[in-house]
Design a protein around this motif. Structure first.
Motif, PDB file in Angstrom:
ATOM      1  N   VAL A  48       1.317  -1.420  -0.076  1.00  0.00           N
ATOM      2  CA  VAL A  48      -0.164   0.021  -0.133  1.00  0.00           C
ATOM      3  C   VAL A  48       0.993   1.231   0.149  1.00  0.00           C
ATOM      4  N   CYS A  49       2.060   1.148   0.532  1.00  0.00           N
ATOM      5  CA  CYS A  49       2.802   2.672   0.875  1.00  0.00           C
ATOM      6  C   CYS A  49       3.679   2.879  -0.338  1.00  0.00           C
ATOM      7  N   ALA A  82       8.672  10.178   1.581  1.00  0.00           N
ATOM      8  CA  ALA A  82       7.539  10.286   0.344  1.00  0.00           C
ATOM      9  C   ALA A  82       6.564   8.738   0.285  1.00  0.00           C
ATOM     10  N   TRP A  83       5.031   8.794   0.381  1.00  0.00           N
ATOM     11  CA  TRP A  83       4.383   8.089   0.649  1.00  0.00           C
ATOM     12  C   TRP A  83       4.119   7.868   1.372  1.00  0.00           C
ATOM     13  N   ASN A  93      -0.015  17.378   3.137  1.00  0.00           N
ATOM     14  CA  ASN A  93       1.048  16.457   2.276  1.00  0.00           C
ATOM     15  C   ASN A  93       0.714  15.710   0.734  1.00  0.00           C
ATOM     16  N   HIS A  94      -0.374  15.730   0.508  1.00  0.00           N
ATOM     17  CA  HIS A  94      -0.936  14.460  -0.432  1.00  0.00           C
ATOM     18  C   HIS A  94       0.236  14.894  -1.652  1.00  0.00           C
ATOM     19  N   GLN A  98       0.910  10.744  -1.602  1.00  0.00           N
ATOM     20  CA  GLN A  98       0.470   9.810  -2.112  1.00  0.00           C
ATOM     21  C   GLN A  98       0.521  10.549  -3.683  1.00  0.00           C
ATOM     22  N   ALA A  99       1.606  10.234  -4.624  1.00  0.00           N
ATOM     23  CA  ALA A  99       2.112  11.142  -5.282  1.00  0.00           C
ATOM     24  C   ALA A  99       4.082  10.697  -5.500  1.00  0.00           C
ATOM     25  N   PRO A 100       4.118  10.384  -6.542  1.00  0.00           N
ATOM     26  CA  PRO A 100       5.639   9.984  -6.621  1.00  0.00           C
ATOM     27  C   PRO A 100       6.461  11.435  -6.641  1.00  0.00           C
TER      28      PRO A 100
END
Ligand code: SF4
Length: 305
Positions: A48-49, A82-83, A93-94, A98-100
């Motif tokens: 998931v991470c 990240a992630w 902090n999306h 939640q993005a590369p």
């Protein structure tokens, strides 16, 4: 200056053993309470991470926006990974969670970052969203400690941590700073996409407090060791503040240092959740403070409004 706790594990050889154990955990990952049990040394598939065996660092540097006891006058040495293992629809902090974003680093590079923050005078190493990168963090701390790292480690987590990971961190982390986001599992499922947040979170906070105790602050007002809890007040009482503060006062300690955060603002995906699509009101925040005081908590970090 008080020595960080990881030095005694370094000298006994236990820190190197923790690194070995942590990488074994990566092979059927249970390093957070998602329990994906995938082999992250081979692939990120099923994780998931979305993180393999190396940490991805989005940014780092002295941070002057953290709690006074962390930032002091030279800043908290913040490392943003990240992630994340949560998927909060209101994450501020999306863009990194939640993005590369950022660069994959070897533990040696992560250790160099820690040492550079120490050289810049930061009061601590503040690991932001660390749960999914426990293994490379431990590897980096081993290298950095051998090279002279002496700052306390702050484990700045969303609070969805597994007891397996916390066992690896026992005697390594000086300051645990978990969120307590929700009291209701259905609310957690809706807004952070986890089924069992309250039970996991409470077990984790209990274990953190068992390891480090109440927050200890030195003569200069800087946190040295202990538990610092963050609770973000959400609109409409959705964070379940009353139950969170009762749990802390009755099952952790009335001396728990609690930052009652007022800065919620709509962002990321909250357009899909109308009940979250507004800031909190002054009355909602004041009610949260009232509940914390009524529960008997004595160390509140509150915003004057
Ligand atoms: S750290 Fe958590 S989210 Fe990532 S693979 Fe392991 S169990 Fe899954």
């Amino acid at each position: 200056m008080t020595e960080p706790v990881y030095l005694s594990l370094l000298h006994s050889g236990e820190l190197a053993e923790r690194v070995r154990q942590a990488y074994r955990h990566l092979e059927a990952c249970d390093l957070c309470a998602r329990y994906c049990r995938v082999n992250r040394r081979a692939s990120v598939r099923g994780a998931v991470c979305r993180t393999g065996e190396r940490a991805i660092v989005a940014s780092y540097g002295p941070h002057h926006g953290e709690e006074d006891v962390l930032r002091g006058w030279r800043g908290s040495g913040t490392i943003f990974f990240a992630w994340c293992n949560l998927r909060c629809v209101f994450c501020q902090n999306h863009d990194i969670s939640q993005a590369p974003a950022g660069s994959e680093v070897e533990p040696e590079e992560l250790a160099t970052i820690m040492l550079s923050l120490q050289a810049r005078g930061c009061h601590n190493i503040n690991l932001v969203s660390p749960s999914h990168v426990v293994a490379p963090i431990l590897a980096a701390v081993l290298i950095a400690a051998q090279a002279g790292l002496r700052l306390p480690l702050v484990y700045n987590t969303g609070g969805y941590d597994s007891l397996e990971a916390l066992a690896l961190l026992d005697g390594v982390v000086d300051i645990y700073m978990p969120d307590m986001k929700y009291s209701d599992a259905m609310v957690a499922q809706r807004y952070s996409k986890v089924r069992d947040y309250p039970a996991v979170n409470r077990a984790a906070v209990k274990e953190m407090h068992r390891q480090v105790g109440d927050l200890v602050v030195d003569a200069e007002g800087i946190a040295r060791r202990g538990l610092l809890v963050r609770h973000l007040v959400l609109p409409g009482g959705l964070a379940g503040t009353g139950e969170v503060v009762r749990f802390l006062a009755e099952e952790i300690s009335p001396n728990t240092y609690l930052n009652l955060m007022a800065q919620y603002h709509p962002c990321h995906r909250v357009g899909l959740y109308p009940e979250l699509n507004r800031p909190i009101t002054r009355a909602e925040y004041q009610e949260a403070v009232r509940l914390a005081l009524a529960a008997g908590l004595t160390r509140l970090d509150v915003r004057s409004w």
